[in-house]
Design a protein around this motif. Structure first.
Motif, short mmCIF file in Angstrom:
data_model
loop_
_atom_site.label_atom_id
_atom_site.label_comp_id
_atom_site.label_asym_id
_atom_site.label_seq_id
_atom_site.Cartn_x
_atom_site.Cartn_y
_atom_site.Cartn_z
N LEU A 44 -7.99 -1.88 -5.84
CA LEU A 44 -8.94 -1.88 -4.73
C LEU A 44 -9.34 -0.44 -4.40
O LEU A 44 -8.48 0.45 -4.29
CB LEU A 44 -8.32 -2.55 -3.51
N GLY A 45 -10.64 -0.21 -4.21
CA GLY A 45 -11.12 1.12 -3.89
C GLY A 45 -10.87 1.50 -2.45
O GLY A 45 -10.61 0.66 -1.59
N ILE A 46 -10.96 2.80 -2.17
CA ILE A 46 -10.72 3.29 -0.81
C ILE A 46 -11.77 2.76 0.15
O ILE A 46 -11.47 2.43 1.31
CB ILE A 46 -10.71 4.83 -0.80
N ALA A 47 -13.02 2.65 -0.31
CA ALA A 47 -14.08 2.14 0.57
C ALA A 47 -13.82 0.70 0.97
O ALA A 47 -13.95 0.33 2.14
CB ALA A 47 -15.44 2.26 -0.12
N GLN A 48 -13.43 -0.13 0.00
CA GLN A 48 -13.12 -1.52 0.32
C GLN A 48 -11.90 -1.63 1.21
O GLN A 48 -11.84 -2.46 2.11
CB GLN A 48 -12.90 -2.33 -0.97
N PHE A 49 -10.91 -0.78 0.95
CA PHE A 49 -9.71 -0.77 1.79
C PHE A 49 -10.06 -0.41 3.24
O PHE A 49 -9.57 -1.02 4.18
CB PHE A 49 -8.68 0.21 1.23
N GLY A 50 -10.90 0.63 3.41
CA GLY A 50 -11.31 1.02 4.76
C GLY A 50 -12.08 -0.08 5.47
O GLY A 50 -11.89 -0.30 6.68
N TYR A 51 -12.94 -0.77 4.73
CA TYR A 51 -13.70 -1.87 5.34
C TYR A 51 -12.79 -3.00 5.78
O TYR A 51 -12.91 -3.52 6.90
CB TYR A 51 -14.75 -2.38 4.36
N MET A 52 -11.84 -3.38 4.93
CA MET A 52 -10.93 -4.46 5.28
C MET A 52 -10.01 -4.06 6.42
O MET A 52 -9.66 -4.88 7.27
CB MET A 52 -10.14 -4.87 4.05
N ALA A 53 -9.60 -2.79 6.45
CA ALA A 53 -8.76 -2.33 7.57
C ALA A 53 -9.54 -2.34 8.88
O ALA A 53 -8.99 -2.64 9.94
CB ALA A 53 -8.23 -0.93 7.27
N SER A 54 -10.84 -2.02 8.81
CA SER A 54 -11.65 -2.03 10.03
C SER A 54 -11.81 -3.43 10.60
O SER A 54 -12.05 -3.59 11.80
CB SER A 54 -13.02 -1.42 9.74
N LEU A 55 -11.68 -4.45 9.76
CA LEU A 55 -11.80 -5.82 10.25
C LEU A 55 -10.60 -6.22 11.12
O LEU A 55 -10.67 -7.20 11.85
CB LEU A 55 -11.92 -6.80 9.08
N MET A 56 -9.52 -5.47 11.04
CA MET A 56 -8.36 -5.74 11.89
C MET A 56 -8.49 -5.13 13.27
O MET A 56 -7.75 -5.51 14.18
CB MET A 56 -7.08 -5.19 11.23
N VAL A 57 -9.41 -4.18 13.42
CA VAL A 57 -9.49 -3.41 14.66
C VAL A 57 -9.77 -4.27 15.90
O VAL A 57 -9.13 -4.07 16.94
CB VAL A 57 -10.54 -2.28 14.51
N PRO A 58 -10.72 -5.21 15.88
CA PRO A 58 -10.99 -5.97 17.11
C PRO A 58 -9.77 -6.66 17.70
O PRO A 58 -9.56 -6.64 18.93
CB PRO A 58 -12.04 -7.00 16.66
N ARG A 59 -8.94 -7.25 16.86
CA ARG A 59 -7.75 -7.92 17.37
C ARG A 59 -6.76 -6.92 17.96
O ARG A 59 -6.16 -7.16 19.01
CB ARG A 59 -7.09 -8.73 16.26
N PHE A 60 -6.58 -5.79 17.30
CA PHE A 60 -5.65 -4.79 17.80
C PHE A 60 -6.13 -4.19 19.12
O PHE A 60 -5.33 -3.97 20.04
CB PHE A 60 -5.46 -3.69 16.76
N VAL A 61 -7.42 -3.93 19.23
CA VAL A 61 -7.95 -3.36 20.47
C VAL A 61 -7.76 -4.32 21.64
O VAL A 61 -7.37 -3.92 22.74
CB VAL A 61 -9.44 -3.01 20.31
N ALA A 62 -8.01 -5.61 21.41
CA ALA A 62 -7.85 -6.60 22.47
C ALA A 62 -6.40 -6.69 22.93
O ALA A 62 -6.13 -6.97 24.11
CB ALA A 62 -8.34 -7.96 22.01
N LEU A 63 -5.45 -6.43 22.04
CA LEU A 63 -4.04 -6.53 22.40
C LEU A 63 -3.53 -5.26 23.08
O LEU A 63 -2.71 -5.36 24.02
CB LEU A 63 -3.21 -6.81 21.14
N VAL A 64 -3.97 -4.09 22.63
CA VAL A 64 -3.40 -2.85 23.15
C VAL A 64 -4.17 -2.28 24.33
O VAL A 64 -3.61 -1.47 25.09
CB VAL A 64 -3.29 -1.79 22.03
N MET A 65 -5.43 -2.64 24.50
CA MET A 65 -6.21 -2.06 25.60
C MET A 65 -5.62 -2.36 26.98
O MET A 65 -5.55 -1.47 27.83
CB MET A 65 -7.66 -2.51 25.53
#
Length: 381
Positions: A44-65
């Motif tokens: 897996l390329g770094i660009a694809q990895f970054g995109y897939m990691a960014s898809l986790m952000v909404p859930r994490f923000v809702a939990l930690v905010m």
């Protein structure tokens, strides 16, 4: 008054944003470990990895905010107490309710952000994450088969490639399927090539045999050309049952009865829907709890460590209660009112305490036999 409110709200918002980013990065680093396999073993390329990691952000923000807002409220108000800024503001005529207004304004903004995350961005990113993860595993697992190593494809299939030419042709292919719910077989071919079809990735093999065992007999079929299905069926992925985190609110609160899985997991889906509505209310509850233990505490030059620890304890109890009740409500729907009460009661009680006017008790001078007691260091005349 407006300048004081703006100043305090800006301080709280800045600390909240900083804490949210730090916590999200920390959680993201821990959770993204499961994607490392796609980089190391699947290419897996770094660009694809970054995109897939960014898809986790909404859930994490809702939990930690909400937690970040609670910490920011404690930090800002405790600093202002130690610097005597709140003493000056009280002397200027600001009431306890006026001093708590900036935290509630920031908490309201955090709640609105959490509503957008839980009701729209979280299910959208979860669904995109699943399809992208399946496509990535299928595509990269097929196209980047490692030479001389056994590669697991799907749950029950294993493929081995002896050599891969620069043009993409595969030499010495062994493909084995060992599934309990279907006939097991093994395909051995001289060469082949990976092709991408509308149904997913396939391997076209040439000059090989297909071996299977049934009825206590070995069956051998020779072929000049055949196709190996790597399990990346896109139509099956589209018919995949949507998980609770992948659904929008209407499909959670009203799962329907057309799908047997919806009927079986009905209570869990409804509990997830209520959790989506309750989570954005936690920032206001956390902020109210922090304000009660800071603004209603007696001023002391030694600090207010006890109040800070009590506030952290109450916030932790609310968080643990929310997670526990949310999990239990998926099995026992009658716990849903308690789930709502866990988020709303602390906010209501704390708000009433803050709104109640402070009553100062006049200290009575100590009674001394014979009349007036002179202060120490000043002898009575």
């Amino acid at each position: 008054m407006r300048q004081a409110t703006s100043y305090m709200a800006r301080q709280i918002a800045t600390v909240t944003l900083f804490a949210t980013v730090v916590l999200c990065v920390a959680v993201l680093l821990v959770q993204s470990v499961r994607l490392v396999d796609l980089i190391v073993n699947r290419g897996l390329g770094i660009a694809q990895f970054g995109y897939m990691a960014s898809l986790m952000v909404p859930r994490f923000v809702a939990l930690v905010m909400p937690i970040a807002l609670f910490g920011a409220t404690l930090f800002t108000y405790n600093r202002m107490i130690n610097d005597s800024e709140l003493v000056v503001l009280r002397s200027a005529g600001l009431s306890t309710w006026a001093l708590s207004r900036p935290a509630f304004l920031v908490g309201l903004g955090a709640s609105l952000v959490c509503f957008v995350l839980t009701l729209y961005l979280m299910p959208l990113s979860a669904k995109e994450m699943r399809f992208h993860l399946e496509d990535t595993r299928s595509q990269w697992g097929a196209a980047l088969l490692q030479e001389g190593k056994f590669t697991t494809v799907g749950e029950n299939a294993t493929i081995f490639v002896r050599e891969r030419s620069p043009g993409g042709e595969l030499q010495g292919i062994l493909y084995n399927v060992d599934a309990p719910d279907q006939d097991s077989f093994t395909v051995i071919a001289e060469r082949g090539a990976v092709v991408e079809t509308d149904e997913g990735p396939r391997i076209v093999v040439v000059n090989g045999t297909r071996q299977s065992f049934s009825d206590r007999k070995m069956h051998l079929v020779r072929f000049d050309r055949s196709t190996i299905d790597l399990g990346g069926n896109r139509e099956a992925a589209e018919n995949y049952w949507d998980q609770p985190e992948e659904r929008f609110l209407p499909r959670l609160l009203n799962p329907g009865t057309s799908d047997p899985n919806d009927v079986y997991y009905r209570d869990k889906l409804i509990a997830e829907g209520h959790g989506r509505l309750i989570l954005p209310l936690l920032p206001l509850s956390y902020a109210a709890v922090a304000l009660v233990f800071l603004l209603r505490a007696q001023f002391s030059r030694r600090g207010n460590l006890t109040g800070l620890l009590m506030a952290v304890g109450v916030m932790t109890a609310i968080l643990v209660g929310h997670l526990s009740l949310l999990n239990a409500a998926g099995r026992q729907p009658e716990l849903l009112p308690m789930l709502w009460a866990n988020a709303l009661v602390p906010f209501i009680v704390s708000t009433l305490i803050l709104y109640k006017p402070r009553r100062h008790r006049r200290r009575k001078p100590p009674a001394v036999d014979g009349g007036y007691e002179a202060p120490q260091g000043h002898p009575a005349e």
